[in-house]
Design a protein around this motif. Structure first.
Motif, PDB file in Angstrom:
ATOM      1  N   UNK A  33     123.016  78.854  53.975  1.00 17.29           N
ATOM      2  CA  UNK A  33     121.779  79.639  53.371  1.00 17.29           C
ATOM      3  C   UNK A  33     121.078  78.858  52.591  1.00 17.29           C
ATOM      4  N   UNK A  34     121.531  78.826  51.121  1.00 21.31           N
ATOM      5  CA  UNK A  34     120.891  78.340  50.131  1.00 21.31           C
ATOM      6  C   UNK A  34     120.525  76.601  49.951  1.00 21.31           C
ATOM      7  N   UNK A  35     120.582  76.095  50.723  1.00 25.68           N
ATOM      8  CA  UNK A  35     120.364  74.757  51.025  1.00 25.68           C
ATOM      9  C   UNK A  35     119.023  74.936  52.054  1.00 25.68           C
ATOM     10  N   UNK A  36     119.059  75.211  53.070  1.00 23.01           N
ATOM     11  CA  UNK A  36     117.618  75.521  53.824  1.00 23.01           C
ATOM     12  C   UNK A  36     116.595  76.884  53.102  1.00 23.01           C
ATOM     13  N   UNK A  37     117.000  77.857  52.108  1.00 23.84           N
ATOM     14  CA  UNK A  37     115.855  77.964  51.350  1.00 23.84           C
ATOM     15  C   UNK A  37     115.282  77.022  50.476  1.00 23.84           C
ATOM     16  N   UNK A  38     116.625  76.244  50.239  1.00 24.64           N
ATOM     17  CA  UNK A  38     115.779  75.919  48.659  1.00 24.64           C
ATOM     18  C   UNK A  38     115.121  74.343  49.855  1.00 24.64           C
ATOM     19  N   UNK A  89     111.693  76.403  50.212  1.00 19.38           N
ATOM     20  CA  UNK A  89     110.780  75.874  48.753  1.00 19.38           C
ATOM     21  C   UNK A  89     110.389  75.132  48.749  1.00 19.38           C
ATOM     22  N   UNK A  90     111.060  73.681  48.614  1.00 18.62           N
ATOM     23  CA  UNK A  90     110.287  72.128  48.482  1.00 18.62           C
ATOM     24  C   UNK A  90     108.871  72.153  49.188  1.00 18.62           C
ATOM     25  N   UNK A  91     108.680  72.704  50.701  1.00 18.53           N
ATOM     26  CA  UNK A  91     108.147  72.368  51.520  1.00 18.53           C
ATOM     27  C   UNK A  91     106.416  72.671  51.306  1.00 18.53           C
ATOM     28  N   UNK A  92     107.248  73.870  50.697  1.00 15.94           N
ATOM     29  CA  UNK A  92     105.910  75.820  50.203  1.00 15.94           C
ATOM     30  C   UNK A  92     105.701  75.134  48.870  1.00 15.94           C
ATOM     31  N   UNK A 138     101.646  81.774  55.039  1.00 20.50           N
ATOM     32  CA  UNK A 138     101.876  80.531  56.492  1.00 20.50           C
ATOM     33  C   UNK A 138     103.769  81.696  55.629  1.00 20.50           C
ATOM     34  N   UNK A 139     103.999  80.913  55.070  1.00 27.42           N
ATOM     35  CA  UNK A 139     105.736  81.334  54.897  1.00 27.42           C
ATOM     36  C   UNK A 139     106.237  83.265  55.089  1.00 27.42           C
ATOM     37  N   UNK A 140     105.207  84.264  54.027  1.00 32.81           N
ATOM     38  CA  UNK A 140     105.419  85.442  54.392  1.00 32.81           C
ATOM     39  C   UNK A 140     104.897  85.745  55.501  1.00 32.81           C
ATOM     40  N   UNK A 141     103.304  85.091  56.123  1.00 34.20           N
ATOM     41  CA  UNK A 141     103.530  85.754  57.815  1.00 34.20           C
ATOM     42  C   UNK A 141     104.825  85.941  58.567  1.00 34.20           C
ATOM     43  N   UNK A 142     105.202  84.178  58.157  1.00 30.74           N
ATOM     44  CA  UNK A 142     106.255  83.679  59.562  1.00 30.74           C
ATOM     45  C   UNK A 142     107.557  84.604  59.199  1.00 30.74           C
ATOM     46  N   UNK A 143     107.849  84.748  57.771  1.00 26.27           N
ATOM     47  CA  UNK A 143     109.221  85.928  57.478  1.00 26.27           C
ATOM     48  C   UNK A 143     109.180  86.977  58.135  1.00 26.27           C
ATOM     49  N   UNK A 144     108.204  87.965  57.655  1.00 22.51           N
ATOM     50  CA  UNK A 144     107.716  89.386  58.190  1.00 22.51           C
ATOM     51  C   UNK A 144     107.210  89.389  59.837  1.00 22.51           C
ATOM     52  N   UNK A 145     106.995  87.603  60.386  1.00 21.22           N
ATOM     53  CA  UNK A 145     107.372  88.234  61.647  1.00 21.22           C
ATOM     54  C   UNK A 145     108.662  88.160  61.810  1.00 21.22           C
ATOM     55  N   UNK A 146     109.567  86.788  61.695  1.00 21.54           N
ATOM     56  CA  UNK A 146     110.696  86.669  62.261  1.00 21.54           C
ATOM     57  C   UNK A 146     111.819  88.165  62.008  1.00 21.54           C
ATOM     58  N   UNK A 147     111.482  88.990  60.730  1.00 24.07           N
ATOM     59  CA  UNK A 147     112.232  90.224  60.560  1.00 24.07           C
ATOM     60  C   UNK A 147     111.791  91.085  61.627  1.00 24.07           C
ATOM     61  N   UNK A 148     110.455  91.436  61.918  1.00 19.31           N
ATOM     62  CA  UNK A 148     110.081  91.777  62.954  1.00 19.31           C
ATOM     63  C   UNK A 148     110.079  92.627  64.404  1.00 19.31           C
TER      64      UNK A 148
END
Length: 120
Positions: free
Chosen positions: A55-60, A63-66, A84-94
């Motif tokens: 999970x930490x590798x995916x997050x890294x 973060x590098x892409x953003x 885009x990251x924030x809205x994408x994460x919100x859509x993922x959670x919702x």
């Protein structure tokens, strides 16, 4: 000196190289994982550590892409990538953790930015 190349003598050597250097080492670890998977406790400490590292590798990478993009992504302003990251994460959670929902939502944000003049 001549212009001799190994590929002139054996034209199929790149395919053997790909097979031995790329596919075989990867698949050996996959087969070991399949064979040993039945012996691993999913709730155990080793599995938890492996999941945490993955999970930490995916997050890294995200973060590098953003924050430090390259290529065409670098042409998009940082604020657009963050939104885009924030809205994408919100859509993922919702959407009850549906990855495609998050990806499509983030892509829509970037698409709106690309199509709207004056937002850049």
């Amino acid at each position: 000196m001549s212009d001799w190349a190994y590929s002139d003598v054996v034209p199929w050597w790149p395919y053997v190289f790909i097979l031995l250097g790329g596919w075989l080492p990867t698949d050996v670890w996959r087969y070991i994982g399949v064979v040993s998977a039945s012996r691993i406790d999913e709730t155990g400490e080793a599995a938890t550590i492996a999941r945490t590292i993955a999970t930490s590798l995916v997050a890294a990478v995200i973060a590098q892409l953003v924050f430090y993009p390259s290529g065409a992504l670098a042409d998009i302003p940082t604020w657009v990538r963050v939104v885009a990251l924030c809205i994408g994460f919100a859509a993922y959670q919702l959407s009850r953790r549906k990855i495609l929902a998050g990806i499509f939502a983030a892509e829509i944000v970037i698409g709106i930015w690309a199509l709207a003049p004056g937002l850049g």
